[in-house]
Design a protein around this motif. Structure first.
Motif, mmCIF file in Angstrom:
data_model
loop_
_atom_site.group_PDB
_atom_site.id
_atom_site.type_symbol
_atom_site.label_atom_id
_atom_site.label_comp_id
_atom_site.label_asym_id
_atom_site.label_seq_id
_atom_site.Cartn_x
_atom_site.Cartn_y
_atom_site.Cartn_z
ATOM 1 N N PRO A 1 0.814 -1.228 0.000
ATOM 2 C CA PRO A 1 0.000 0.000 0.000
ATOM 3 C C PRO A 1 0.842 1.271 0.000
ATOM 4 C CG PRO A 1 -0.037 -1.013 2.171
ATOM 5 C CD PRO A 1 0.803 -1.906 1.302
ATOM 6 N N ASP B 1 -9.751 12.199 0.016
ATOM 7 C CA ASP B 1 -8.793 13.280 -0.219
ATOM 8 C C ASP B 1 -7.772 12.875 -1.272
ATOM 9 O OD1 ASP B 1 -7.583 11.435 1.326
ATOM 10 O OD2 ASP B 1 -6.471 12.869 2.556
ATOM 11 N N LYS C 1 -1.267 4.861 -1.274
ATOM 12 C CA LYS C 1 -2.048 5.480 -0.203
ATOM 13 C C LYS C 1 -1.143 6.059 0.884
ATOM 14 C CE LYS C 1 -6.076 5.069 2.494
ATOM 15 N NZ LYS C 1 -7.471 4.809 2.280
ATOM 16 N N LYS D 1 0.093 9.320 -0.306
ATOM 17 C CA LYS D 1 -0.974 10.314 -0.332
ATOM 18 C C LYS D 1 -1.339 10.780 1.065
ATOM 19 C CE LYS D 1 -3.695 8.998 -4.380
ATOM 20 N NZ LYS D 1 -4.851 8.176 -4.730
ATOM 21 N N GLN D 2 -1.339 9.840 2.007
ATOM 22 C CA GLN D 2 -1.914 10.181 3.310
ATOM 23 C C GLN D 2 -0.943 10.045 4.474
ATOM 24 O OE1 GLN D 2 -5.635 8.116 3.769
ATOM 25 N NE2 GLN D 2 -6.600 9.318 2.166
ATOM 26 N N SER D 3 -0.546 8.801 4.798
ATOM 27 C CA SER D 3 0.148 8.586 6.067
ATOM 28 C C SER D 3 1.462 9.344 6.175
ATOM 29 C CB SER D 3 0.433 7.100 6.273
ATOM 30 O OG SER D 3 -0.749 6.372 6.225
ATOM 31 N N LEU D 4 2.121 9.594 5.054
ATOM 32 C CA LEU D 4 3.420 10.250 5.139
ATOM 33 C C LEU D 4 3.312 11.756 4.890
ATOM 34 C CD1 LEU D 4 5.528 7.522 3.283
ATOM 35 C CD2 LEU D 4 4.941 7.649 5.694
ATOM 36 N N GLY D 5 2.064 12.257 4.882
ATOM 37 C CA GLY D 5 1.804 13.643 4.507
ATOM 38 C C GLY D 5 2.410 14.685 5.421
ATOM 39 N N ALA D 6 2.740 14.298 6.658
ATOM 40 C CA ALA D 6 3.330 15.269 7.580
ATOM 41 C C ALA D 6 4.786 15.571 7.216
ATOM 42 C CB ALA D 6 3.256 14.729 9.001
ATOM 43 N N ASN D 7 5.327 14.771 6.331
ATOM 44 C CA ASN D 7 6.762 14.850 6.051
ATOM 45 C C ASN D 7 7.106 15.667 4.815
ATOM 46 O OD1 ASN D 7 8.239 12.758 7.892
ATOM 47 N ND2 ASN D 7 6.217 11.927 7.372
ATOM 48 N N ARG D 8 8.343 16.161 4.800
ATOM 49 C CA ARG D 8 8.953 16.597 3.555
ATOM 50 C C ARG D 8 9.665 15.390 2.975
ATOM 51 N NH1 ARG D 8 11.018 21.316 6.798
ATOM 52 N NH2 ARG D 8 9.312 22.797 6.626
ATOM 53 N N LEU E 1 10.509 11.957 9.391
ATOM 54 C CA LEU E 1 10.234 10.528 9.501
ATOM 55 C C LEU E 1 11.471 9.653 9.531
ATOM 56 C CD1 LEU E 1 8.196 8.180 9.144
ATOM 57 C CD2 LEU E 1 8.358 8.546 6.706
ATOM 58 N N VAL F 1 11.343 4.798 5.844
ATOM 59 C CA VAL F 1 10.398 3.684 5.960
ATOM 60 C C VAL F 1 10.465 2.888 4.673
ATOM 61 C CG1 VAL F 1 8.645 4.495 7.601
ATOM 62 C CG2 VAL F 1 8.480 5.163 5.220
ATOM 63 N N HIS G 1 -3.367 17.780 -1.181
ATOM 64 C CA HIS G 1 -3.039 18.649 -0.077
ATOM 65 C C HIS G 1 -1.567 19.001 -0.047
ATOM 66 C CE1 HIS G 1 -7.014 18.434 1.169
ATOM 67 N NE2 HIS G 1 -6.978 17.179 1.569
#
Lengths: 432, 432
Positions: free
Chosen positions: A134, A329, A137, A140-147, A292, A295, A336
């Motif tokens: 995955p 989203d 996704k 798009k989403q889970s790693l969105g806090a990162n640069r 992060l 990963v 975003h």
């Protein structure tokens, strides 16, 4: 409320998708509210590994994307056309899209997402990269806090199978390719895989997700594995490396410029690196972001089961959104993420990377000095020079450089060829 | 619309979260609409690694969860109380919850999700397992099309660091533990980590997500790494294994019963296994599902950056849902999974697994025959018996069994101890 699916394509992945939807027990309970109402195929004559009501299968693909009863079109045709046209038509008809088609998404993703955005339609494409992993996704989403700093992947199972097998059995490329074809791990026309085009499509998709920009597929440098010699695999191993076909996107930023490297090529990977242990048909994607760190996502990169798992997970996501009357989203690849991102794509000549070079030389004692001097003239700094073997009466010398400019390095190599002592330069490979 | 955050706790993770939110450039653009309005800490005297408006920090935690202005409570206090009470209070006050608190979620997740469901509130907990690795969301969503078969993880960074260091430097447990404490990789009271409790909390969370059931934390068998001897690490290596602290949940189903194994213990992992290469403070979770096959998620399992990345990704998800006036499909840990799942938890005695046993023996030629006979009597089938070393004048014999019933195996071992030739049995470890 039943969510109605129109399935385009009933090959191995399509069959896998239908099997999951027809057998929902023990899986996500939303599957109980999802139903395949039409399936479009190219030919009705093909025998199928699945029992389906015969009246739902037909060859008129266009009637499926025009069917007002259908909520989600699942496009598993592969190839550019008619897939692109059918997807765009379905979007105009306000149908949500799930696709496993990396070629269409890499080349026409921009157009498709734009139309989907205008129509308020979801386009999900988890299965385009890494089979059941995955990663789409997550970016798009889970790693969105990162640069995001870089994404490096082994994202073509065929080439990874071939390179793994060449390494473990010390067999040459052509032989392993034939075996892979016999086992179904390589196509009868294997060029899209082994020349790196498939991996280029996929890294285009990952790069656009990770960096919030549209990638021009032609900006990606790619090089396949046809030229990989089992002797280089052996020498790489002696020096602590394995050879993998890597797809790389990497940000190189300073005060004055924002650049992206985009490249697919066979690469020497240090044995301690997490990607070094990804073998056989497995895929893996390593993402580096701030804060992060690293990963990695690892799994089967192809095949009916894993790919169908990704397709159905997208269907479930859309079904969930439809039930809540909302939109995911992900109507654009990375809505975003900052949209004012712009990166200059670095040409392959100006990328700095270490290199592995194998020389065949006539005159050993003299030549190592010559090589050192010549490389020095072109500012190519060497990490190691090893006389590693013989071929007939020619000595094999393997050089590993520090990070160098590919341009200067290639110029230096051209000069080397004019040296009397250098018989030839059979291999030049990049090092991670 | 600005989404207002109340942050409980400003330790390393809290500081990391605040830093990301205060510096949104180049990250998900929703971060521009998120603002930390209050921070609750235990003491105002502590020096902080971050510049914050002084008026937003206070010690009255309860006033934060009661503040009508706040949309999301981010709980980073750790420990059971006051975390549990504050979370429940916040839910009553219709605030969404993001938590990194594995102890609370493992022990009180059931109660918290129930209250959240009643209140129509999102509770997200990505950071409870695996630091920045997006495994919680993957189990909730991306892998939803699958029937999960097993989840096996290296989910405690402290023990993985210690075991890796013991193996690479041939150093004993106590010495490496002290080093790890000096480096900040182990707590001054390290027992939650090294005795396996932390891993048990985390596998409880993963098991409830993967199998759609609430796990009673007390049903998890756990065993830590205090007893691991560097000699066993060495012998395991000679036999092709590495020793890792694994957390395992595994479905064992037949026509008459549905059982779950839930266990945390040091385990011999074959060198070719993907988890064998997960070293140092890294974590990894391997999920097996049908039709997916295997996927593995790998990354830094702890630390400010990775954990803050997971916390902020949850905040972004909730912010996105709030903007769309919807709710995430995760108000309960796994809402769409079949809720009528019920599994019997297998007791550790009835689990079938291979074992590694090290014997010290006086009388070598006779004893191997005796061991074989004795094990045979109790239906313990042996894979290999190796006389592997000496300690003084005692021979060291290492036995690896096939899959055996732990109960029968332990009975056989007790009988062995009565044999004249057996001096002692210093190590018994399970094999993956």
């Amino acid at each position: 409320m039943t969510i109605k699916i129109g399935l385009l394509g009933l090959g191995v992945v399509g069959t896998g998708v239908a099997k999951i939807i027809l057998d929902p027990s023990g899986r996500n309970s939303l599957l109980n509210e999802i139903s395949i109402v039409k399936i479009g195929v190219r030919s009705l004559d093909k025998s199928r590994q699945i029992d389906l009501p015969p009246n739902i299968i037909g060859t008129d693909l266009e009637s499926i994307v025009n069917d007002p009863d259908i909520d989600i079109i699942v496009e598993l045709l592969g190839g550019l056309e008619p897939a692109r046209t059918l997807i765009l038509k379905a979007i105009t008809n306000k149908k949500h899209i799930v696709t496993a088609n990396k070629a269409v998404m890499a080349l026409h993703g921009d157009e498709i997402y734009k139309e989907a955005y205008i129509a308020g339609i979801n386009v999900l494409s988890e299965a385009t990269v890494g089979g059941g992993i995955p990663i789409v996704k997550a970016l798009k989403q889970s790693l969105g806090a990162n640069r995001i700093e870089s994404i490096v992947g082994i994202i073509n199972g065929t080439t990874n199978y071939i390179l793994t097998k060449m390494a473990s059995t010390d067999t040459k490329f052509e032989t392993v390719l034939m075996e892979a074809q016999a086992l179904g791990y390589a196509e009868s026309d294997p060029s899209a895989d082994i020349d790196g085009l498939d991996a280029a499509d996929k890294i285009a998709i990952l790069a656009s997700l990770g960096f919030g920009i549209q990638i021009n597929r032609n900006d990606i440098y790619y090089e396949g594995i046809r030229g990989i010699n089992s002797i280089d695999i052996k020498y790489a191993k002696q020096l602590g490396f394995v050879i993998k076909l890597l797809a790389i996107v990497k940000k190189v930023e300073n005060n004055t410029s924002k650049k992206l490297q985009l490249r697919v090529h066979p690469t020497l990977v240090p044995r301690e690196h997490p990607l070094a242990h990804v073998n056989g048909v497995y895929n893996a994607v390593l993402v580096e972001g701030s804060p992060l760190g690293e990963v990695m996502f690892f799994g089967e990169g192809a095949g009916s089961g894993p790919t169908a798992s990704a397709v159905v997970s997208d269907i479930i996501n859309i079904a969930d959104a439809l039930k809540k009357n909302t939109i995911i989203d992900s109507i654009s690849p990375s809505p975003h993420r900052i949209n004012n991102n712009s990166y200059e794509i670095t040409s392959i000549e100006s990328i700095k990377t270490p290199f592995y070079v194998r020389f065949l030389s006539k005159d050993l004692p003299g030549v190592i000095g010559h090589l050192g001097t010549m490389f020095g003239k072109y500012n190519v700094s060497l990490k190691s020079v090893v006389q590693i073997g013989f071929q007939g009466n020619l000595a094999e010398i393997v050089v590993i450089t520090h990070h160098v400019d590919e341009g200067s390095f290639r110029t230096a190599l051209n000069k080397m060829c004019t040296l009397e002592a250098i018989d030839c330069i059979p291999s030049v490979l990049r090092v991670l």
